[in-house]
Each structure stands twice: as C-alpha cells, then as structure tokens.
Scaffold this motif. Structure first.
Motif, PDB file in Angstrom:
ATOM      1  N   GLY A   2       8.445  -0.178 -10.473  1.00 17.64           N
ATOM      2  CA  GLY A   2       8.219  -0.186  -9.037  1.00 17.64           C
ATOM      3  C   GLY A   2       9.391   0.419  -8.295  1.00 17.64           C
ATOM      4  O   GLY A   2      10.411   0.762  -8.891  1.00 17.64           O
ATOM      5  N   LEU A   3       9.227   0.544  -6.981  1.00 22.13           N
ATOM      6  CA  LEU A   3      10.270   1.103  -6.122  1.00 22.13           C
ATOM      7  C   LEU A   3      10.420   0.209  -4.908  1.00 22.13           C
ATOM      8  O   LEU A   3       9.441  -0.055  -4.192  1.00 22.13           O
ATOM      9  N   LEU A   4      11.633  -0.279  -4.660  1.00 23.71           N
ATOM     10  CA  LEU A   4      11.948  -1.073  -3.478  1.00 23.71           C
ATOM     11  C   LEU A   4      12.495  -0.135  -2.419  1.00 23.71           C
ATOM     12  O   LEU A   4      13.454   0.611  -2.677  1.00 23.71           O
ATOM     13  N   ILE A   5      11.908  -0.153  -1.228  1.00 20.18           N
ATOM     14  CA  ILE A   5      12.368   0.679  -0.128  1.00 20.18           C
ATOM     15  C   ILE A   5      12.975  -0.235   0.925  1.00 20.18           C
ATOM     16  O   ILE A   5      12.272  -1.040   1.539  1.00 20.18           O
TER      17      ILE A   5
ATOM     18  N   SER B 119       2.756   8.331 -11.084  1.00 22.62           N
ATOM     19  CA  SER B 119       2.390   6.953 -10.768  1.00 22.62           C
ATOM     20  C   SER B 119       3.262   5.988 -11.560  1.00 22.62           C
ATOM     21  O   SER B 119       3.522   6.218 -12.743  1.00 22.62           O
ATOM     22  N   PRO B 120       3.728   4.927 -10.930  1.00 22.68           N
ATOM     23  CA  PRO B 120       4.523   3.959 -11.686  1.00 22.68           C
ATOM     24  C   PRO B 120       3.691   3.402 -12.849  1.00 22.68           C
ATOM     25  O   PRO B 120       2.497   3.168 -12.715  1.00 22.68           O
TER      26      PRO B 120
ATOM     27  N   GLU C 107       6.944  -0.955  -3.686  1.00 26.87           N
ATOM     28  CA  GLU C 107       5.781  -0.163  -4.081  1.00 26.87           C
ATOM     29  C   GLU C 107       5.566  -0.328  -5.580  1.00 26.87           C
ATOM     30  O   GLU C 107       6.492  -0.132  -6.371  1.00 26.87           O
ATOM     31  N   LEU C 108       4.350  -0.693  -5.942  1.00 27.29           N
ATOM     32  CA  LEU C 108       3.984  -0.941  -7.337  1.00 27.29           C
ATOM     33  C   LEU C 108       2.772  -0.109  -7.712  1.00 27.29           C
ATOM     34  O   LEU C 108       2.058   0.393  -6.847  1.00 27.29           O
ATOM     35  N   ALA C 109       2.513  -0.013  -8.996  1.00 29.34           N
ATOM     36  CA  ALA C 109       1.298   0.649  -9.471  1.00 29.34           C
ATOM     37  C   ALA C 109       0.073  -0.067  -8.905  1.00 29.34           C
ATOM     38  O   ALA C 109       0.116  -1.260  -8.584  1.00 29.34           O
TER      39      ALA C 109
ATOM     40  N   ALA D 228      -0.991  11.412  -5.115  1.00 32.96           N
ATOM     41  CA  ALA D 228      -2.186  11.677  -5.917  1.00 32.96           C
ATOM     42  C   ALA D 228      -2.800  10.408  -6.494  1.00 32.96           C
ATOM     43  O   ALA D 228      -3.773  10.487  -7.231  1.00 32.96           O
ATOM     44  N   TYR D 229      -2.257   9.240  -6.157  1.00 32.48           N
ATOM     45  CA  TYR D 229      -2.729   7.997  -6.760  1.00 32.48           C
ATOM     46  C   TYR D 229      -2.547   6.838  -5.777  1.00 32.48           C
ATOM     47  O   TYR D 229      -1.698   6.885  -4.890  1.00 32.48           O
TER      48      TYR D 229
END
Length: 134
Positions: A42-45, A36-37, A99-101, A57-58
């Motif tokens: 975060g992740l930019l797609i 999990s971040p 995508e962030l926590a 899982a989260y």
C-alpha cells in the motif's frame, strides 16, 4: 521513500508493506503510473484528504486516517477516473490516506474505528518495512 510499520488490532495477523508519500511530488503522484499494489502492499499519503484515480488503470481502496491513526472512513473499489473524499462530518478529521489494492481493506478488516499503532523505520531495514494486523 520512507517505509512504515503499524499494527491494527484484529484477530488475524496480516503483514503489509506500506510506502510513505511525504514529499509534494510523492503525494501528487500517489500510485499514478505504478502497477497495481499487490496483496500486502500500500501507499500512505500524508497531508491528504482527497484522492483521485484519474489516469489510473485499476481500482483501489482508500482508507482515510485521522492524526491518531484511527480509520475515519473507507472508500472501497474506487474506479479509475474518480475523485474521492470522506463524507461529512468525517472529512474534518482526515489528515492522511492509505491507498490499497482493490478489496484489500475488507480483506484486512479495516473499518471506521480501527486504529493503527505505528512505529517508523528506515526503508533499508528489512524488519521495519511492513505493518501488520494483530
């Protein structure tokens, strides 16, 4: 993976490390199989309108961005095993997602209408591996 620096205009500064998923493999994988971040990551797609959390899982927050880096929508606390897309009429403007926590978007203050100002840096540069909220 490339790293991005961006600023969003809010009253409190927040620095985040954002990795950019630009290749087909990176976009398909997303956060799948990764921890999990942490707060501030975060992740930019790129080239993406819809995300899934199948096999994760989260929960995560999903921020939908248009080509001008404006927030079009936010899906908070997307549970594992879900598929999420922005609701019409917003869907047509989305070209990438962040995508962030879980609950990170609210903590940062990201909401529709927020705009990210971006500059691109190299992943090896310590000064260009974050984005901040102004």
């Amino acid at each position: 993976m490339q790293v991005i620096e961006a600023t969003v205009g809010n009253p409190v500064d927040v620095r985040l490390r954002i990795s950019v998923a630009a290749t087909l493999f990176e976009r398909i994988r997303g956060l799948l199989g990764r921890p999990s971040p942490k707060r501030g990551e975060g992740l930019l797609i790129r080239k993406c309108k819809t995300v899934h959390t199948i096999g994760m899982a989260y929960p995560i927050d999903v921020v939908y961005l248009d080509r001008d880096w404006c927030v079009v929508g936010v899906a908070h606390s997307v549970r594992p095993g879900c598929v999420r897309a922005p609701t019409p009429p917003r869907r047509s403007g989305v070209v990438q997602v962040l995508e962030l926590a879980d609950r990170e978007a609210a903590w940062i203050g990201l909401m529709p209408g927020s705009r990210l100002r971006t500059t691109f840096g190299e992943s090896s540069s310590a000064n260009n591996d974050t984005w901040s909220r102004a």
